[in-house]
Design a protein around this motif. Structure first.
Motif, PDB file in Angstrom:
ATOM      1  N   GLU A 472       0.829  -1.202   0.000  1.00 47.23           N
ATOM      2  CA  GLU A 472       0.000   0.000   0.000  1.00 47.23           C
ATOM      3  C   GLU A 472       0.860   1.248   0.000  1.00 47.23           C
ATOM      4  OE1 GLU A 472      -3.882  -1.851   2.346  1.00 47.23           O
ATOM      5  OE2 GLU A 472      -2.398  -0.683   3.466  1.00 47.23           O
ATOM      6  N   LYS A 478       4.758  -1.115  -3.218  1.00 55.81           N
ATOM      7  CA  LYS A 478       3.516  -0.638  -3.829  1.00 55.81           C
ATOM      8  C   LYS A 478       3.442  -0.962  -5.328  1.00 55.81           C
ATOM      9  CE  LYS A 478       5.215   4.115  -4.474  1.00 55.81           C
ATOM     10  NZ  LYS A 478       4.962   5.540  -4.171  1.00 55.81           N
ATOM     11  N   SER A 481       1.232  -4.037  -6.428  1.00 57.12           N
ATOM     12  CA  SER A 481      -0.226  -4.046  -6.288  1.00 57.12           C
ATOM     13  C   SER A 481      -0.901  -4.451  -7.588  1.00 57.12           C
ATOM     14  CB  SER A 481      -0.717  -2.668  -5.848  1.00 57.12           C
ATOM     15  OG  SER A 481      -0.362  -1.685  -6.802  1.00 57.12           O
ATOM     16  N   GLU A 566     -11.743   0.898  -3.669  1.00 61.70           N
ATOM     17  CA  GLU A 566     -10.346   0.535  -3.453  1.00 61.70           C
ATOM     18  C   GLU A 566      -9.722   0.052  -4.743  1.00 61.70           C
ATOM     19  OE1 GLU A 566      -9.251  -1.783  -0.047  1.00 61.70           O
ATOM     20  OE2 GLU A 566     -11.154  -1.342   0.943  1.00 61.70           O
ATOM     21  N   ASP A 570      -6.265   1.538  -6.265  1.00 58.88           N
ATOM     22  CA  ASP A 570      -5.110   0.716  -6.583  1.00 58.88           C
ATOM     23  C   ASP A 570      -4.728   0.844  -8.046  1.00 58.88           C
ATOM     24  OD1 ASP A 570      -4.855  -0.138  -4.055  1.00 58.88           O
ATOM     25  OD2 ASP A 570      -5.772  -2.113  -4.324  1.00 58.88           O
TER      26      ASP A 570
END
Length: 574
Positions: A472, A478, A481, A566, A570
């Motif tokens: 995250e 990150k 993701s 979300e 992302d």
């Protein structure tokens, strides 16, 4: 006088006929009554080749990865060319049938010092008929052989291995299961006619050949393709020395893909490859893992109830001296255990090692099977390097927790993360699902096997939640993701060990994690050896992980576990 001459001639003819009949009778008596067991001129004997078993991926006959085909090896015996046959014509016919250079073939016919000069092989029966035409061709012979083919080319090359010129497996599954794959020869014995052909009515012995058993893998051809492409791309993009990746089912331990690059072509293994290229790096290279070891350290600390995810640790101002050596960090001040994992704090994890103590730290590493072979069904698996705690110097317990001073294989590392994803239950990794004989009998069927439970289920779940933070915003991973899915994982950047210390230019860049993080189905590891100029796991390996994870999740039809808002957030991070 004339009549007397006629009588003499009649008697002569009669005597000759009598003698002829006597000779014929003697010959018939000899043939019927004598013992001819030692007469071998008309014996016919032929060995029947047993085909080598096939290798399939988890989809079965839909994707054969290795098959065997009957063929004939042609050769030249220059001394047996008949005078009435033209060598130039024979050479032209041979070159045309076997796709060879006519001049090179003709030159071989001049090499009378040998009576066995290999030409090439053919799977075509028509070629055999043409080159066996005794009226026009002589000096050319053929013998039966089995050709090993790999229909998917380089796909799974390090897993499949190859078969050498003697028909024996030389690497990979071909070597490990050679005794199952090898066929059994058959035999025909009888008599042959003047043309050296078998007289079928006089066959004495017929033992049919038996094909070898077929091996069915857990690997999926489609996932393997995505993994191989991702590894090749990241190695070439960062001018790396090598790279490897593994995809594993969390609940069972079965491998869905295992790839290493550079790869090789199994059918031409001796022409383009060396031993280093044949080696399956995912289980044969031993390397210091770096920060991907920190999740193991945190899990041990929590399992011993020495801390919670919220326990605070003081990492100072970014430099910490212990045993006279400095340890540097990009994190400062007081941070929680959870933040230490998210930010990959060296100092915090080193202090966790001291909190555990040498014996407990060593015990947990062994519980995760570091320093031990996992028993994968492939040759060349290494056990890694884990010294006994009683032999550690004062610095070791602060370096091993951050992935230095301990060497692992990629297989060990992904299995550790699969254990955390599986609520602390460690499964044995495997890639052979079953072995089936040529008669259809299953001679081996794999079953998931539990190797141990290094940490309690609630501890594994807490570590999983902490690892979600790594991917995250604010985490080191990150770039790993994947839109629609929660990802739990860890970056690792480790200096390569060199004589006398560590390289200042060469690194191992890694990312390992699982998908979806809250209800994991599969785990993925990506490691790149000596990437340049960027060398961190978050920059180099995390995007490759994301590509593999996204493709695998789609292929396995795993429902997204993130809500739409979300999902969009992302997606913007990619």
């Amino acid at each position: 006088m004339h009549e007397r001459g006629i009588q003499i001639r009649i008697w002569i003819v009669a005597v000759l006929l009598f003698l002829s009949f006597c000779g014929l009778g003697a010959k018939l008596a000899y043939l019927h009554l004598s013992n001819h067991s030692k007469v071998t001129g008309r014996e016919y004997k032929r060995t029947l080749l047993g085909l080598r078993g096939r290798i399939f991926d988890c989809n079965g006959s839909q994707y054969p990865m290795a098959v065997s085909l009957p063929a004939r090896q042609f050769y030249i015996d220059p001394k047996s060319v008949k005078k009435e046959h033209d060598v130039n014509t024979i050479a032209k016919t041979v070159a045309s049938c076997l796709s060879l250079d006519e001049k090179a073939v003709l030159e071989k016919f001049t090499q009378t010092g040998s009576r066995y000069i290999k030409l090439g092989y053919s799977l075509d029966d028509h070629v055999f008929e043409v080159l066996s035409d005794a009226k026009h061709i002589s000096g050319v012979g053929a013998e039966e052989l089995v050709i090993r083919r790999y229909p998917q080319g380089r796909r799974m090359s390090h897993v499949l291995g190859f078969v050498n010129d003697m028909g024996v497996g030389g690497a990979g599954i071909e070597q490990q299961f050679n005794r199952y794959l090898t066929g059994t020869e058959g035999l025909i014995e009888g008599e042959k006619d003047a043309g050296r052909r078998e007289i079928f009515t006089r066959r004495k012995t017929y033992i049919p050949a038996i094909a070898g058993s077929d091996v069915y893998l857990t690997l999926d051809h489609n996932i393997q393709y995505e993994v191989e492409q991702a590894v090749k791309e990241v190695v070439e993009k960062f001018d790396a020395m090598a790279g490897w990746a593994i995809v594993q089912r969390v609940k069972t331990g079965e491998l869905l893909a295992i790839a290493s690059y550079p790869d090789f072509e199994p059918e031409n293994y001796s022409k383009e490859a060396t031993f280093d290229v044949w080696r399956n790096n995912a289980l044969a290279i031993v390397y210091e893992p770096g920060s991907i070891m920190k999740a193991v350290t945190v899990s041990a600390l929590l399992n011993e109830r020495l801390a919670t995810p919220d326990t605070m640790i003081d990492v100072g101002e970014g430099t910490w001296f212990y045993a006279g050596k400095p340890l540097r960090d990009h994190v400062t001040g007081r941070i929680s255990v959870s933040t230490a994992l998210k930010k990959s704090s060296n100092i915090a994890c080193a202090k966790m090692g001291l909190m555990l103590g040498n014996k407990k730290l060593e015990a947990y590493l062994h519980a995760y099977n570091f320093g031990n072979k996992l028993g994968i069904e492939l040759p060349g698996e290494e056990r890694g390097i884990l010294a006994r705690s009683k032999d550690w110097d004062k610095l070791k317990p602060t370096r091993i927790p951050i992935g230095q001073g301990v060497a692992v294989t990629g297989l060990q590392m992904i299995n550790a993360y699969s254990t955390l994803a599986n609520d602390g239950v460690m499964m044995r990794p495997y890639l052979v699902d079953r072995i089936v004989s040529s008669t259809g009998d299953t001679v081996f069927k794999a079953k998931p096997e539990i190797l141990g439970r290094p940490v309690r289920p609630e501890v594994a779940r807490k570590v999983r939640e902490m690892l979600i933070g790594v991917t995250e915003e604010g985490g080191t991973g990150k770039r790993a993701s994947v839109a629609g899915y929660s990802i739990g994982g860890k970056t690792g950047t480790a200096q390569k060990a060199v004589p006398g210390g560590y390289s200042s230019t060469d690194y191992y860049a890694s990312f390992v994690g699982f998908v979806p993080a809250r209800e994991p189905v599969f785990s993925v590891l990506v490691t790149v050896e000596r990437p340049r100029p960027q060398h961190t796991g978050g920059f180099v390996s995390a995007p490759a992980f994301a590509k593999i994870a996204a493709a695998t999740a789609r292929y396995l039809e795993i429902p997204p576990d993130l809500p739409p808002e979300e999902d969009e957030a992302d997606a913007g991070q990619l």
